[in-house]
Design a protein around this motif. Structure first.
Motif, short mmCIF file in Angstrom:
data_model
loop_
_atom_site.label_atom_id
_atom_site.label_comp_id
_atom_site.label_asym_id
_atom_site.label_seq_id
_atom_site.Cartn_x
_atom_site.Cartn_y
_atom_site.Cartn_z
N ASP A 6 -5.42 -0.36 -15.95
CA ASP A 6 -4.03 -0.22 -15.50
C ASP A 6 -3.17 0.19 -16.69
O ASP A 6 -3.30 -0.34 -17.79
N TYR A 22 6.47 11.51 -2.92
CA TYR A 22 5.41 10.49 -2.98
C TYR A 22 4.30 10.81 -2.00
O TYR A 22 3.13 10.91 -2.37
N LYS A 48 0.30 11.88 -2.56
CA LYS A 48 -0.82 11.13 -2.01
C LYS A 48 -1.67 12.03 -1.10
O LYS A 48 -2.90 11.95 -1.09
P1 NAD Z 1 2.31 -0.81 -7.12
O1 NAD Z 1 3.38 0.17 -7.47
O2 NAD Z 1 2.67 -2.24 -6.90
O3 NAD Z 1 1.18 -0.79 -8.27
C1 NAD Z 1 0.68 0.39 -8.82
C2 NAD Z 1 -0.15 0.03 -10.04
O4 NAD Z 1 -0.71 1.24 -10.59
C3 NAD Z 1 0.66 -0.63 -11.17
O5 NAD Z 1 -0.03 -1.75 -11.68
C4 NAD Z 1 0.77 0.47 -12.21
O6 NAD Z 1 0.89 -0.03 -13.55
C5 NAD Z 1 -0.54 1.23 -12.01
N1 NAD Z 1 -0.46 2.62 -12.48
C6 NAD Z 1 0.50 3.54 -12.21
N2 NAD Z 1 0.23 4.69 -12.85
C7 NAD Z 1 -0.95 4.51 -13.50
C8 NAD Z 1 -1.76 5.34 -14.33
N3 NAD Z 1 -1.40 6.61 -14.61
N4 NAD Z 1 -2.90 4.84 -14.83
C9 NAD Z 1 -3.27 3.55 -14.57
N5 NAD Z 1 -2.54 2.72 -13.81
C10 NAD Z 1 -1.39 3.19 -13.29
O7 NAD Z 1 1.56 -0.20 -5.86
P2 NAD Z 1 0.92 -0.90 -4.59
O8 NAD Z 1 1.97 -1.10 -3.57
O9 NAD Z 1 0.08 -2.02 -5.03
O10 NAD Z 1 -0.02 0.30 -4.04
C11 NAD Z 1 -1.37 0.43 -4.49
C12 NAD Z 1 -2.01 1.61 -3.79
O11 NAD Z 1 -1.96 1.42 -2.38
C13 NAD Z 1 -1.30 2.94 -4.04
O12 NAD Z 1 -2.28 3.94 -4.16
C14 NAD Z 1 -0.47 3.17 -2.79
O13 NAD Z 1 -0.25 4.53 -2.55
C15 NAD Z 1 -1.35 2.54 -1.75
N6 NAD Z 1 -0.68 2.01 -0.55
C16 NAD Z 1 0.40 1.16 -0.67
C17 NAD Z 1 0.99 0.63 0.47
C18 NAD Z 1 2.15 -0.34 0.39
O14 NAD Z 1 2.72 -0.67 1.41
N7 NAD Z 1 2.51 -0.83 -0.78
C19 NAD Z 1 0.49 0.98 1.73
C20 NAD Z 1 -0.60 1.85 1.82
C21 NAD Z 1 -1.18 2.36 0.67
#
Ligand code: NAD
Ligand code: DAU
Length: 335
Positions: free
Chosen positions: A33, A149, A153
């Protein structure tokens, strides 16, 4: 099995690591991360000393690092992303870098290390916006992303599929709806509203508040990811949803009610640009093939989540004040 989890210090990734180590105590996890504003090692405090867990600070766009780590594991689950729609509208640069270039970097490393198993965590937002009478999204719905965004994705999903077709990389993809639960960064609707109310502030509802999201508890999502990793069919996509379509005003009223407060705490603010009207997910494929369906009733899950934010004020107060970054940066540098 040894897994590389990317983005494991974020909301869903940290809950996944906790869930996975509990359910697979003999497996090992490496968490890569970058610790962006959304990454917080405090989310994993209870497992940081687990002998089956290791944290590596780094960027998924850094090929040398990623290649080395991928060489040491059996499978990769890619959670890392820039995730907040409003931020992508202000500046899409990091979204394109991390979500597209970062995913490509991981895919190349997986390919070069003997075609490692790769699961990509994606979103229902790639499918666009539904009208009130439209059928819910499913695996066959054409992509129609409408924010920077969701466009980034969508591009990452296409890349992942292309590595399956072009190189036989053993991939799967999940497209999930809106998650809620503990450790969600307080810029997203539910934790922002709950923490604002604890602080005695109003809650900012965008537009008319009638946009609809399909809410799922993060543990239900992560159980689905785990199932797909182990039993999913290679090359396939699975849609996951919560069977809980709610307008933003319904969510707001539920939360206000938990605090014994009323409409006077709502502040209607300018709408999000290009605000998608409705998301809903048809999860019948994963239900039929992998016997998955959400188990946590929305009202129970949301009530527990409100309680979690009430009982963990240290966690989110440090975030809202910015203090958590300095604390963990210092701790990491001292290691
Ligand atoms: P979040 O923003 O809480 O966490 C993202 C994490 O990725 C963070 O810890 C950040 O430090 C890390 N990160 C960002 N850029 C990085 C990089 N270049 N290298 C390494 N680490 C990096 O996100 P989340 O809500 O936990 O979402 C996680 C995944 O699930 C994402 O891919 C998101 O698209 C997907 N998703 C989220 C939701 C939702 O409702 N939150 C729903 C469906 C899918
Ligand atoms: O559908 C899955 C997606 O859900 C994930 O891919 C994204 O990473 C995640 O951020 C989430 O996107 P949304 O844009 O749906 O979530 P957000 O919490 O930002 O907003 C939910 C709804 O609430 C949306 O209609 C906008 C509205 N909203 C949001 C905020 C932050 C408000 O009315 N006021 C607010 O202050």
């Amino acid at each position: 099995m040894k897994l590389l989890i990317t983005g494991g210090a974020g909301f869903i990734g940290s809950n996944f690591i906790r869930y996975y180590l509990k359910n697979h105590p003999n497996d090992q996890i490496v968490n890569l991360d970058k610790l962006t504003y959304a990454g917080n090692l405090e989310n994993l405090k209870d497992i940081e000393n687990n002998s089956n867990y290791k944290f590596v600070k780094g960027d998924i766009c850094d090929f040398d690092l990623v290649n080395k780590l991928v060489g040491e594991v059996d499978a990769i689950i890619n959670f890392a992303a820039e995730t907040h729609v409003d931020r992508s509208i202000i500046d899409s640069g990091d979204f394109v870098k991390t979500n597209i270039e970062g995913t490509r970097t991981l895919l190349d490393a997986a390919k070069l290390n003997g075609n490692k198993r790769f699961h990509h965590v994606s979103t229902d937002e790639v499918f666009g916006s539904l009208g009130p009478e439209d059928k819910a999204f499913n695996e066959k719905t054409p992509y129609d992303p409408r924010s920077p965004y969701s466009a980034s994705k969508a591009a990452s999903d296409h890349l992942v599929r292309s590595y399956y077709h072009s190189f036989g990389l053993p991939i799967t993809i999940s497209n999930c709806s809106n998650n809620y639960g503990p450790y969600q960064f307080p810029e997203k609707l539910i934790p922002l509203f709950v923490t604002n109310l604890i602080e005695g502030k109003k809650v900012p509802v965008y537009g008319d508040g009638l946009n609809v999201r399909d809410w799922i508890h993060v543990d239900d999502h992560n159980r689905g990811v785990d199932l797909i990793l182990h039993n999913g069919k290679i090359g396939e996509t699975y849609c996951l949803g919560g069977a809980s379509e709610k307008t933003n005003l319904e969510i707001t009223e539920f939360i206000l009610n938990e605090f014994g407060q009323g409409e006077e705490m709502i502040e209607y603010v300018k709408d999000r640009a290009g605000h998608d009207r409705r998301y809903a997910v048809d999860f019948s494929k994963i239900k039929k093939e992998l016997d998955w369906q959400p188990r946590i009733k929305f009202e129970d899950g949301l009530r527990q989540t409100v309680e979690w934010y009430k009982n963990n004020q240290q966690w989110w107060k440090k975030i809202k004040s910015g203090e958590y970054k300095d604390y963990y940066k210092k701790q990491y540098e001292e290691r």
